[in-house]
Write a protein that holds these residues in place. Sequence first.
Motif, short mmCIF file in Angstrom:
data_model
loop_
_atom_site.label_atom_id
_atom_site.label_comp_id
_atom_site.label_asym_id
_atom_site.label_seq_id
_atom_site.Cartn_x
_atom_site.Cartn_y
_atom_site.Cartn_z
N ARG A 78 0.83 -1.22 0.00
CA ARG A 78 0.00 0.00 0.00
C ARG A 78 0.86 1.26 0.00
NH1 ARG A 78 -2.72 -3.04 4.17
NH2 ARG A 78 -4.63 -4.00 3.35
N ALA A 79 1.94 1.24 0.79
CA ALA A 79 2.76 2.44 0.93
C ALA A 79 3.52 2.77 -0.35
CB ALA A 79 3.74 2.26 2.09
N THR A 80 3.90 1.76 -1.11
CA THR A 80 4.75 1.98 -2.28
C THR A 80 4.01 1.90 -3.61
OG1 THR A 80 5.34 -0.37 -2.44
CG2 THR A 80 6.74 1.05 -1.05
N GLY A 81 2.79 1.33 -3.60
CA GLY A 81 2.06 1.15 -4.84
C GLY A 81 2.59 0.01 -5.69
N VAL A 82 3.41 -0.87 -5.11
CA VAL A 82 3.97 -2.01 -5.83
C VAL A 82 3.20 -3.27 -5.45
CG1 VAL A 82 6.02 -3.44 -6.19
CG2 VAL A 82 6.26 -0.96 -5.90
N HIS A 83 2.70 -3.99 -6.45
CA HIS A 83 2.04 -5.27 -6.19
C HIS A 83 3.07 -6.26 -5.66
CE1 HIS A 83 -1.60 -4.01 -8.22
NE2 HIS A 83 -0.93 -3.73 -9.33
N LEU A 84 2.69 -7.02 -4.64
CA LEU A 84 3.58 -8.03 -4.05
C LEU A 84 2.89 -9.38 -4.05
CD1 LEU A 84 4.97 -6.07 -0.96
CD2 LEU A 84 6.04 -6.34 -3.21
N VAL A 85 3.62 -10.40 -4.44
CA VAL A 85 3.14 -11.78 -4.40
C VAL A 85 4.00 -12.53 -3.40
CG1 VAL A 85 2.73 -13.90 -5.72
CG2 VAL A 85 2.42 -11.65 -6.81
N GLY A 86 3.37 -13.25 -2.46
CA GLY A 86 4.09 -14.00 -1.45
C GLY A 86 4.12 -15.48 -1.76
N ALA A 87 4.96 -16.20 -1.02
CA ALA A 87 5.16 -17.63 -1.30
C ALA A 87 4.94 -18.49 -0.07
CB ALA A 87 6.56 -17.87 -1.84
N THR A 88 4.47 -19.71 -0.33
CA THR A 88 4.59 -20.79 0.63
C THR A 88 5.69 -21.69 0.09
OG1 THR A 88 3.41 -22.52 1.84
CG2 THR A 88 2.82 -22.24 -0.49
N GLY A 89 5.87 -22.87 0.66
CA GLY A 89 6.90 -23.78 0.18
C GLY A 89 7.97 -24.03 1.22
N LEU A 90 9.00 -24.76 0.84
CA LEU A 90 10.08 -25.12 1.75
C LEU A 90 11.38 -25.21 0.95
CD1 LEU A 90 9.90 -25.76 4.85
CD2 LEU A 90 10.37 -28.14 4.22
N HIS A 91 12.44 -24.60 1.50
CA HIS A 91 13.74 -24.59 0.83
C HIS A 91 14.51 -25.87 1.20
CE1 HIS A 91 16.99 -22.85 -1.35
NE2 HIS A 91 16.70 -21.57 -1.12
N GLN A 92 15.79 -25.90 0.84
CA GLN A 92 16.66 -27.02 1.19
C GLN A 92 16.74 -27.16 2.71
OE1 GLN A 92 19.95 -25.18 -0.67
NE2 GLN A 92 19.82 -26.37 -2.57
N ALA A 93 17.00 -28.38 3.17
CA ALA A 93 17.04 -28.65 4.61
C ALA A 93 18.09 -27.80 5.33
CB ALA A 93 17.32 -30.13 4.84
N ALA A 94 19.16 -27.45 4.64
CA ALA A 94 20.24 -26.69 5.27
C ALA A 94 19.80 -25.32 5.75
CB ALA A 94 21.41 -26.54 4.29
N HIS A 95 18.66 -24.83 5.27
CA HIS A 95 18.19 -23.50 5.66
C HIS A 95 17.32 -23.53 6.92
CE1 HIS A 95 19.66 -21.29 2.17
NE2 HIS A 95 19.33 -22.33 1.44
N TYR A 96 17.18 -24.70 7.55
CA TYR A 96 16.28 -24.82 8.70
C TYR A 96 16.92 -25.60 9.85
CZ TYR A 96 12.85 -23.75 5.05
OH TYR A 96 12.16 -23.16 4.02
N GLU A 97 16.41 -25.35 11.03
CA GLU A 97 16.73 -26.22 12.15
C GLU A 97 15.98 -27.54 11.94
OE1 GLU A 97 18.93 -25.56 14.36
OE2 GLU A 97 19.25 -23.49 13.68
N PRO A 98 16.61 -28.67 12.27
CA PRO A 98 15.96 -29.97 12.04
C PRO A 98 14.59 -30.10 12.69
CG PRO A 98 18.29 -30.27 12.55
CD PRO A 98 17.98 -28.82 12.78
#
Length: 302
Positions: A78-98
């Motif tokens: 709203r503040a910038t007037g730029v449309h934003l699309v968000g994501a669900t999903g899961l990256h590689q295991a290395a990016h998370y705590e087990p």
Amino acid sequence: MSAVRTVLGDIRPEELGVCDAHDHLFLRSPRLPGQELDDTSAAQAELEAFRAAGGSAVVQWTPYGMGRRAAGLPPLSRATGVHLVGATGLHQAAHYEPELVDGLRGRLAEVFVCELTEGIGTSGVRAGLIKVAGGFHALDAHTRWTMTAAAEAHHATGAPIAVHLELGTGALDVLDLLCDALGVPGHRVILGHLNRSPDPVTQRQAAESGCWLAFDGPSRAHHATDWRMPQAVRDLAEAGYGDRLLLGGDTVVAGARSVDGGPGMPYLLRRVRPLLAAAVGAELVDRILTEHPGQAFAVDWK
């Protein structure tokens, strides 16, 4: 009717305008300590700089558990007037705590579907795509698990699946799994980073599936992107696959933002756009930045 699911609601594909088809406003990972994208003021300044350069939409590929700040995206839009699309999903295991990954066992597809249809957490912000990731020249058990869940969520909702290819590798293995084994239509798959492994044969073979090729991270010259991108885009266009291309910035650390001294989102329009226009013509580049994202991310939502 097909619609792009933005953080402020569904819009017609043509409303996106000039789109950065793969980037990040917020992101954190144990693999990037001290380099988190977590500053809301900097995120707004970056969007404003992108807007000033002629941009009007950004697709954020930050998935589950990596500091998406979903509740903060609507105010930024709203503040910038730029449309934003968000994501669900899961990256590689290395990016998370087990423990986080273990807590998703047996319910991953359900989480994806919920975030696409009901909202991310208590934010009420619905995701517009599913982000998953391959490995370096291989698909490990974590990848197969996440991609199987992504395919299930796609079949339940119609959502597109965006794939991080590690250093641009493994594209054909990903397509074998998602499209051939799991039944996801090629045009619902977006391959990110394929340009980081500048193999023209693989790029053409991937394009033959009908998938989208996202040439992203253009400021990363050490990934053979900037200086080989014009020739790669020209080769694909001449082979008849110019209608399969997307462009993105993929800003993943704070220092890469334009407002923090890096190239950031505006670089895509300030430098990459004229570079590619000189190689393949402004008309195709304009379609890659406007028409193609609408086609890639628009869904007849179920």
